[in-house]
Design a protein around this motif. Structure first.
Motif, PDB file in Angstrom:
ATOM      1  N   THR A   1       0.828  -1.197   0.000  1.00  0.00           N
ATOM      2  CA  THR A   1       0.000   0.000   0.000  1.00  0.00           C
ATOM      3  C   THR A   1       0.871   1.260   0.000  1.00  0.00           C
ATOM      4  O   THR A   1       0.594   2.216  -0.735  1.00  0.00           O
ATOM      5  N   ALA A   2       1.911   1.248   0.818  1.00  0.00           N
ATOM      6  CA  ALA A   2       2.832   2.386   0.840  1.00  0.00           C
ATOM      7  C   ALA A   2       3.514   2.556  -0.509  1.00  0.00           C
ATOM      8  O   ALA A   2       3.680   3.687  -1.006  1.00  0.00           O
ATOM      9  N   LEU A   3       3.895   1.450  -1.123  1.00  0.00           N
ATOM     10  CA  LEU A   3       4.545   1.518  -2.441  1.00  0.00           C
ATOM     11  C   LEU A   3       3.587   2.063  -3.495  1.00  0.00           C
ATOM     12  O   LEU A   3       3.966   2.901  -4.320  1.00  0.00           O
ATOM     13  N   ARG A   4       2.353   1.579  -3.473  1.00  0.00           N
ATOM     14  CA  ARG A   4       1.371   2.038  -4.453  1.00  0.00           C
ATOM     15  C   ARG A   4       1.164   3.544  -4.361  1.00  0.00           C
ATOM     16  O   ARG A   4       1.167   4.243  -5.379  1.00  0.00           O
ATOM     17  N   GLU A   5       0.992   4.062  -3.160  1.00  0.00           N
ATOM     18  CA  GLU A   5       0.769   5.494  -3.007  1.00  0.00           C
ATOM     19  C   GLU A   5       1.988   6.296  -3.441  1.00  0.00           C
ATOM     20  O   GLU A   5       1.856   7.379  -4.033  1.00  0.00           O
ATOM     21  N   SER A   6       3.170   5.764  -3.182  1.00  0.00           N
ATOM     22  CA  SER A   6       4.397   6.445  -3.611  1.00  0.00           C
ATOM     23  C   SER A   6       4.507   6.475  -5.132  1.00  0.00           C
ATOM     24  O   SER A   6       4.913   7.484  -5.727  1.00  0.00           O
ATOM     25  N   ILE A   7       4.157   5.367  -5.756  1.00  0.00           N
ATOM     26  CA  ILE A   7       4.229   5.282  -7.214  1.00  0.00           C
ATOM     27  C   ILE A   7       3.269   6.285  -7.851  1.00  0.00           C
ATOM     28  O   ILE A   7       3.622   6.993  -8.809  1.00  0.00           O
ATOM     29  N   ILE A   8       2.047   6.369  -7.343  1.00  0.00           N
ATOM     30  CA  ILE A   8       1.080   7.340  -7.866  1.00  0.00           C
ATOM     31  C   ILE A   8       1.605   8.759  -7.702  1.00  0.00           C
ATOM     32  O   ILE A   8       1.474   9.603  -8.603  1.00  0.00           O
ATOM     33  N   TYR A   9       2.216   9.038  -6.559  1.00  0.00           N
ATOM     34  CA  TYR A   9       2.769  10.368  -6.298  1.00  0.00           C
ATOM     35  C   TYR A   9       3.851  10.732  -7.314  1.00  0.00           C
ATOM     36  O   TYR A   9       3.836  11.823  -7.899  1.00  0.00           O
ATOM     37  N   HIS A  10       4.771   9.820  -7.555  1.00  0.00           N
ATOM     38  CA  HIS A  10       5.877  10.129  -8.477  1.00  0.00           C
ATOM     39  C   HIS A  10       5.392  10.225  -9.922  1.00  0.00           C
ATOM     40  O   HIS A  10       5.902  11.057 -10.690  1.00  0.00           O
ATOM     41  N   ARG A  11       4.424   9.414 -10.295  1.00  0.00           N
ATOM     42  CA  ARG A  11       3.864   9.559 -11.642  1.00  0.00           C
ATOM     43  C   ARG A  11       3.216  10.938 -11.793  1.00  0.00           C
ATOM     44  O   ARG A  11       3.305  11.570 -12.838  1.00  0.00           O
ATOM     45  N   GLY A  12       2.554  11.409 -10.740  1.00  0.00           N
ATOM     46  CA  GLY A  12       1.951  12.732 -10.776  1.00  0.00           C
ATOM     47  C   GLY A  12       2.977  13.837 -10.932  1.00  0.00           C
ATOM     48  O   GLY A  12       2.680  14.894 -11.500  1.00  0.00           O
ATOM     49  N   ARG A  13       4.191  13.582 -10.456  1.00  0.00           N
ATOM     50  CA  ARG A  13       5.284  14.550 -10.605  1.00  0.00           C
ATOM     51  C   ARG A  13       5.935  14.465 -11.977  1.00  0.00           C
ATOM     52  O   ARG A  13       6.786  15.290 -12.319  1.00  0.00           O
TER      53      ARG A  13
ATOM     54  N   VAL B   1       7.780  11.802 -12.886  1.00  0.00           N
ATOM     55  CA  VAL B   1       9.053  11.110 -12.691  1.00  0.00           C
ATOM     56  C   VAL B   1       8.799   9.605 -12.705  1.00  0.00           C
ATOM     57  O   VAL B   1       7.840   9.126 -12.092  1.00  0.00           O
ATOM     58  N   HIS B   2       9.663   8.854 -13.382  1.00  0.00           N
ATOM     59  CA  HIS B   2       9.498   7.407 -13.416  1.00  0.00           C
ATOM     60  C   HIS B   2       9.652   6.854 -12.008  1.00  0.00           C
ATOM     61  O   HIS B   2      10.634   7.155 -11.313  1.00  0.00           O
ATOM     62  N   PRO B   3       8.703   6.028 -11.541  1.00  0.00           N
ATOM     63  CA  PRO B   3       8.757   5.539 -10.161  1.00  0.00           C
ATOM     64  C   PRO B   3      10.047   4.801  -9.811  1.00  0.00           C
ATOM     65  O   PRO B   3      10.582   4.967  -8.721  1.00  0.00           O
ATOM     66  N   LYS B   4      10.553   3.988 -10.722  1.00  0.00           N
ATOM     67  CA  LYS B   4      11.771   3.226 -10.428  1.00  0.00           C
ATOM     68  C   LYS B   4      12.946   4.159 -10.187  1.00  0.00           C
ATOM     69  O   LYS B   4      13.759   3.944  -9.275  1.00  0.00           O
ATOM     70  N   THR B   5      13.032   5.207 -10.980  1.00  0.00           N
ATOM     71  CA  THR B   5      14.121   6.165 -10.821  1.00  0.00           C
ATOM     72  C   THR B   5      13.999   6.915  -9.507  1.00  0.00           C
ATOM     73  O   THR B   5      14.990   7.105  -8.782  1.00  0.00           O
ATOM     74  N   ALA B   6      12.795   7.338  -9.178  1.00  0.00           N
ATOM     75  CA  ALA B   6      12.585   8.127  -7.970  1.00  0.00           C
ATOM     76  C   ALA B   6      12.726   7.291  -6.706  1.00  0.00           C
ATOM     77  O   ALA B   6      13.241   7.784  -5.694  1.00  0.00           O
ATOM     78  N   MET B   7      12.288   6.047  -6.745  1.00  0.00           N
ATOM     79  CA  MET B   7      12.213   5.240  -5.531  1.00  0.00           C
ATOM     80  C   MET B   7      13.416   4.326  -5.322  1.00  0.00           C
ATOM     81  O   MET B   7      13.596   3.777  -4.236  1.00  0.00           O
TER      82      MET B   7
END
Length: 431
Positions: free
Chosen positions: A260-272, A274-280
């Motif tokens: 759940t924490a990962l999912r919310e983080s991924i949505i956040y970075h896509r909104g920015r 930024v590719h989630p893998k790169t950001a996280m």
């Protein structure tokens, strides 16, 4: 009503398998039998000892005891903490511990003691106070500065550990229900030691371990409480420039907290943008005995393309998992960790494997309740170690799993002894 309560009581007993009943070094992985493959030369010299230190992040409330020893219970804290705890492996010295890790079928085990914990950073409690100005809601500046200062201190601790060990990867372990603080640390110590000690080990331990007939449900709620802190923990790690990869192992209900924490983080970075893998900086995700509703996984994880943030996702399943079978009955929905081919279409499995790099691995002939196999089954430990050490996909020479006709990878009890990979040359290579 009584039927529900009775079912809950049975579930509590079954899920007792989530808990480590003693703190001991797990049986050595098959991978290391006959004195082979443990990467002694790859272990940083500063970590070649029997008293390494582990890190933890928790939102368990600290409890005061008469001796002044720091203890964490099942109470919740709005304030997240980063701390360090030393563990002691029951071996004479490092060489003796390596011998116990790479032995014959006698499988000599070593005592593993979790010693006193110490907090290094205590964050300001959340939610931070806010104020509204011209229609915009913002945090109070002083509260925000205090929280940010905690974040910088957190990152400095990890940066110091990178400098001390040379390890630029983090290994996170998140436990399931009925796990207390010491058990979470002990499980991480097992995984980290067998993996080769080439990462910074951090346990994310949430307020599980409630007692009583309804303990399972209380623990589930505690997991929901901890999602925000898990998300902040992942964010702070990823923002450390020196850190390269974050690998995550989650077990049972801990898979819900972390996913759940990962999912919310991924949505956040896509909104920015930024590719989630790169950001996280996320690497390998391991879900063992996942207490996740398959339908929820499809709608909230698969539909959101969560796998895009990982090099690969390994899902270990045991269709005979008694705890998850009862969880499925109570929730009236099948669980991911006990999924069977008739619940997942073959074409869906193939598509997940090819396009989303999600691998379903069926564990065979699991003993006991069949829920905590990921930490005490030498075959499963072997594959987890190979996945983390080599980053290889199943089916190749470095992870010689067999592919069944139904699309699941098969994990035999003696894996990988039939085709034991020689990792000595691989370990000398730069990855």
């Amino acid at each position: 009503m009584w039927r529900i309560i009775t079912g809950a009581a049975v579930l509590m007993l079954l899920l007792a398998g989530c808990a480590v009943r003693d703190v001991a070094l797990a049986p050595p992985p098959n991978l290391y039998l006959e004195g082979r493959n443990y990467p002694v030369e790859r272990v940083p010299p500063v970590l070649r000892n029997v008293t390494p230190r582990m890190f933890y992040v928790t939102d368990r409330a600290p409890e005061a005891v008469g001796s002044g020893t720091l203890v964490y219970g099942t109470g919740r804290s709005n304030s997240m903490a980063l701390g360090v705890v030393q563990v002691r492996f029951g071996a004479e010295d490092w060489d003796d511990l390596v011998t116990r890790t790479s032995v014959d079928s006698g499988r000599r085990m070593s005592r593993l003691d979790v010693q006193q914990a110490a907090e290094l950073v205590r964050f300001a409690p959340v939610p931070l106070p806010t104020r509204r100005t011209d229609g915009a809601l913002s945090f109070e500046p002083e509260a925000l500065r205090s929280y940010a200062a905690g974040g910088r201190a957190f990152q400095e601790v990890i940066r110091s550990e990178i400098s001390r060990t040379g390890n630029r990867r983090v290994l996170i372990f998140t436990h399931g229900v009925r796990n207390d603080f010491d058990r979470a640390v002990a499980t991480l110590a097992n995984l980290w030691h067998f993996e080769g000690r080439d990462s910074i080990p951090i346990a994310f331990t949430w307020p599980a371990g409630n007692s009583g007939v309804l303990s399972y449900f209380r623990d589930r709620e505690a997991g929901d409480f901890s999602v925000y802190h898990a998300k902040e923990f992942l964010r702070l790690l990823a923002e450390i420039p020196e850190l390269e990869d974050i690998d995550i192992v989650a077990h049972s209900r801990g898979t819900d907290v972390m996913s759940t924490a990962l999912r919310e983080s991924i949505i956040y970075h896509r909104g920015r943008g930024v590719h989630p893998k790169t950001a996280m900086k996320t690497g390998t995700l391991i879900l063992a005995a996942a207490d996740l509703d398959i339908g929820v996984v499809e709608q909230r994880l698969q539909a959101e393309r969560v796998s895009e943030a990982f090099e690969q996702i390994n899902v270990y399943v045991n269709p005979s998992d008694g705890a998850l079978r009862l969880s499925s009955i109570l929730a009236n929905a099948p669980r991911l960790g006990s999924v069977t081919p008739d619940q997942v279409f073959r074409e869906d499995i193939e598509r997940l494997k090819k396009s989303e790099l999600v691998h379903f691995i069926r564990v065979e002939q699991v003993r006991g309740r069949g829920h905590s196999y990921f930490r005490d089954n030498p075959a499963v430990l072997s594959d987890i170690v190979l996945a983390l050490r080599t980053r290889a996909f199943p089916g190749g020479t470095l992870r010689p799993l067999d592919l069944a006709e139904d699309g699941f990878w098969q994990l035999h009890p003696n894996y990988p002894l039939e085709r034991l990979p020689d990792l000595r040359g691989f370990d000398r290579e730069e990855r």
